[in-house]
Design a protein around this motif. Sequence first.
Motif, PDB file in Angstrom:
ATOM      1  N   LEU A  77       0.532  -0.964  -0.032  1.00  0.00           N
ATOM      2  CA  LEU A  77      -0.096  -0.290   0.098  1.00  0.00           C
ATOM      3  C   LEU A  77       1.105   1.183  -0.274  1.00  0.00           C
ATOM      4  O   LEU A  77       0.448   2.124  -0.669  1.00  0.00           O
ATOM      5  N   VAL A  78       2.336   1.131   0.512  1.00  0.00           N
ATOM      6  CA  VAL A  78       2.685   2.499   0.822  1.00  0.00           C
ATOM      7  C   VAL A  78       3.148   2.639  -0.650  1.00  0.00           C
ATOM      8  O   VAL A  78       3.440   3.685  -1.006  1.00  0.00           O
ATOM      9  N   ALA A  79       4.053   1.283  -1.276  1.00  0.00           N
ATOM     10  CA  ALA A  79       4.591   1.356  -3.080  1.00  0.00           C
ATOM     11  C   ALA A  79       3.420   1.710  -3.676  1.00  0.00           C
ATOM     12  O   ALA A  79       3.714   2.938  -4.956  1.00  0.00           O
ATOM     13  N   VAL A  80       1.728   1.855  -3.550  1.00  0.00           N
ATOM     14  CA  VAL A  80       0.812   2.105  -4.295  1.00  0.00           C
ATOM     15  C   VAL A  80       0.349   4.210  -4.524  1.00  0.00           C
ATOM     16  O   VAL A  80       1.220   4.393  -4.759  1.00  0.00           O
ATOM     17  N   ILE A  81       0.665   4.280  -2.924  1.00  0.00           N
ATOM     18  CA  ILE A  81       0.342   5.857  -2.493  1.00  0.00           C
ATOM     19  C   ILE A  81       1.882   6.824  -3.237  1.00  0.00           C
ATOM     20  O   ILE A  81       1.465   7.268  -3.891  1.00  0.00           O
ATOM     21  N   ILE A  82       2.765   5.998  -3.227  1.00  0.00           N
ATOM     22  CA  ILE A  82       4.026   6.507  -3.276  1.00  0.00           C
ATOM     23  C   ILE A  82       4.194   7.006  -4.843  1.00  0.00           C
ATOM     24  O   ILE A  82       4.579   7.461  -5.401  1.00  0.00           O
ATOM     25  N   ARG A  83       4.109   5.759  -5.666  1.00  0.00           N
ATOM     26  CA  ARG A  83       3.605   5.833  -7.142  1.00  0.00           C
ATOM     27  C   ARG A  83       2.360   7.020  -7.742  1.00  0.00           C
ATOM     28  O   ARG A  83       3.166   7.526  -8.344  1.00  0.00           O
ATOM     29  N   ALA A  84       1.277   6.804  -6.747  1.00  0.00           N
ATOM     30  CA  ALA A  84       0.733   7.666  -7.353  1.00  0.00           C
ATOM     31  C   ALA A  84       0.509   9.008  -7.095  1.00  0.00           C
ATOM     32  O   ALA A  84       0.519   9.894  -7.795  1.00  0.00           O
ATOM     33  N   VAL A  85       1.226   9.164  -5.512  1.00  0.00           N
ATOM     34  CA  VAL A  85       1.296  10.699  -5.453  1.00  0.00           C
ATOM     35  C   VAL A  85       2.456  11.529  -5.990  1.00  0.00           C
ATOM     36  O   VAL A  85       2.738  12.577  -6.677  1.00  0.00           O
ATOM     37  N   LEU A  86       3.785  10.480  -6.309  1.00  0.00           N
ATOM     38  CA  LEU A  86       5.242  10.935  -6.303  1.00  0.00           C
ATOM     39  C   LEU A  86       5.157  10.197  -8.263  1.00  0.00           C
ATOM     40  O   LEU A  86       6.227  11.590  -8.465  1.00  0.00           O
ATOM     41  N   GLY A  87       4.216   9.537  -9.021  1.00  0.00           N
ATOM     42  CA  GLY A  87       4.380   9.673  -9.720  1.00  0.00           C
ATOM     43  C   GLY A  87       5.575   8.543 -10.167  1.00  0.00           C
ATOM     44  O   GLY A  87       6.666   8.605 -11.760  1.00  0.00           O
ATOM     45  N   VAL A  88       6.645   8.147  -9.233  1.00  0.00           N
ATOM     46  CA  VAL A  88       7.575   6.488 -10.288  1.00  0.00           C
ATOM     47  C   VAL A  88       6.877   5.386 -10.325  1.00  0.00           C
ATOM     48  O   VAL A  88       6.714   4.826 -10.015  1.00  0.00           O
ATOM     49  N   GLU A  89       6.904   5.511 -11.219  1.00  0.00           N
ATOM     50  CA  GLU A  89       6.577   4.268 -12.293  1.00  0.00           C
ATOM     51  C   GLU A  89       7.281   3.127 -11.741  1.00  0.00           C
ATOM     52  O   GLU A  89       6.662   2.088 -12.208  1.00  0.00           O
ATOM     53  N   GLU A  90       8.801   3.113 -11.815  1.00  0.00           N
ATOM     54  CA  GLU A  90       9.890   1.936 -11.717  1.00  0.00           C
ATOM     55  C   GLU A  90       9.259   1.394 -10.428  1.00  0.00           C
ATOM     56  O   GLU A  90       9.798   0.650 -10.032  1.00  0.00           O
ATOM     57  N   ILE A  91       8.813   2.107  -9.360  1.00  0.00           N
ATOM     58  CA  ILE A  91       8.244   1.208  -8.309  1.00  0.00           C
ATOM     59  C   ILE A  91       7.213  -0.091  -8.469  1.00  0.00           C
ATOM     60  O   ILE A  91       6.966  -0.040  -7.515  1.00  0.00           O
ATOM     61  N   GLU A  92       6.649  -0.035  -9.564  1.00  0.00           N
ATOM     62  CA  GLU A  92       5.824  -1.339  -9.892  1.00  0.00           C
ATOM     63  C   GLU A  92       7.169  -2.474  -9.412  1.00  0.00           C
ATOM     64  O   GLU A  92       5.883  -3.297  -9.107  1.00  0.00           O
ATOM     65  N   VAL A  93       7.578  -2.831 -10.102  1.00  0.00           N
ATOM     66  CA  VAL A  93       8.542  -2.988  -9.775  1.00  0.00           C
ATOM     67  C   VAL A  93       8.839  -4.155  -8.222  1.00  0.00           C
ATOM     68  O   VAL A  93       8.372  -4.772  -7.939  1.00  0.00           O
ATOM     69  N   ILE A  94       8.900  -2.866  -7.449  1.00  0.00           N
ATOM     70  CA  ILE A  94       8.784  -3.566  -5.912  1.00  0.00           C
ATOM     71  C   ILE A  94       6.889  -4.176  -5.109  1.00  0.00           C
ATOM     72  O   ILE A  94       7.022  -4.304  -4.552  1.00  0.00           O
TER      73      ILE A  94
END
Length: 229
Positions: A77-94
């Motif tokens: 959930l933290v990873a989903v929020i970070i990607r949504a807020v910061l737009g870091v697409e690379e976090i998808e692999v995490i």
Amino acid sequence: MLNKKSQHINNQNNFFYLTLALVFLLISASLDKVITSGLLQYILEAFTLITFGICLLSLRFDKSWFRFLLSLVVAWLVAVIIRAVLGVEEIEVIMLLLMFIFFYGTFRSIMRQILFTGSINTNKIIGSMTLFLLLGLMWAIGYLILIHFLPGSFHGINKGPWHENFADAAYFSFVTLTTLGYGDILPITPIAKVFAYLEAIVGVFYMAIVVSSLVSSSRVQYFNDNSDD
């Protein structure tokens, strides 16, 4: 509502709910042809979160794994929020790695509960189906991770957001796990071919292990019942 739901899920029917959750997660991936990509992302993430929740409710009887799986859900959930807020697409692999570890932990917990232990009942038979679905799902996530790091590993699946490739990865995974091999999606690179034939081997051996386990438990149950008479 959560407490009411958890009362319905007990150690006599928990694998039924878990199997349904996994089936609906796989079905949700097929919606990529009828809805927009952006909406598909939220739908898949919602179904994934629901599946996580049902997994936790179903496996809360196994205390040793419950806390570990819960921590993985929080991290996801933290990873989903970070990607949504910061737009870091690379976090998808995490996110994919956390999903893989979560479903692997779920697989281990279920396997300890149904294979070679206790008597056979309907819940255990459904649990064996759950294990099979989890195997295919874990390999599908593994293929998505492989495509992320090595684009061009498969003919028929191009590198892209995980939610866009999830349906094709799951399709190829279960086709390989059941050794059907339609050939419309093909592994190209050596590592992709290794992943594919290892999954086929696991699929064949899984069938043998589950059948032998159920037969063994059935015989033990039969002899115990007769000895009581």
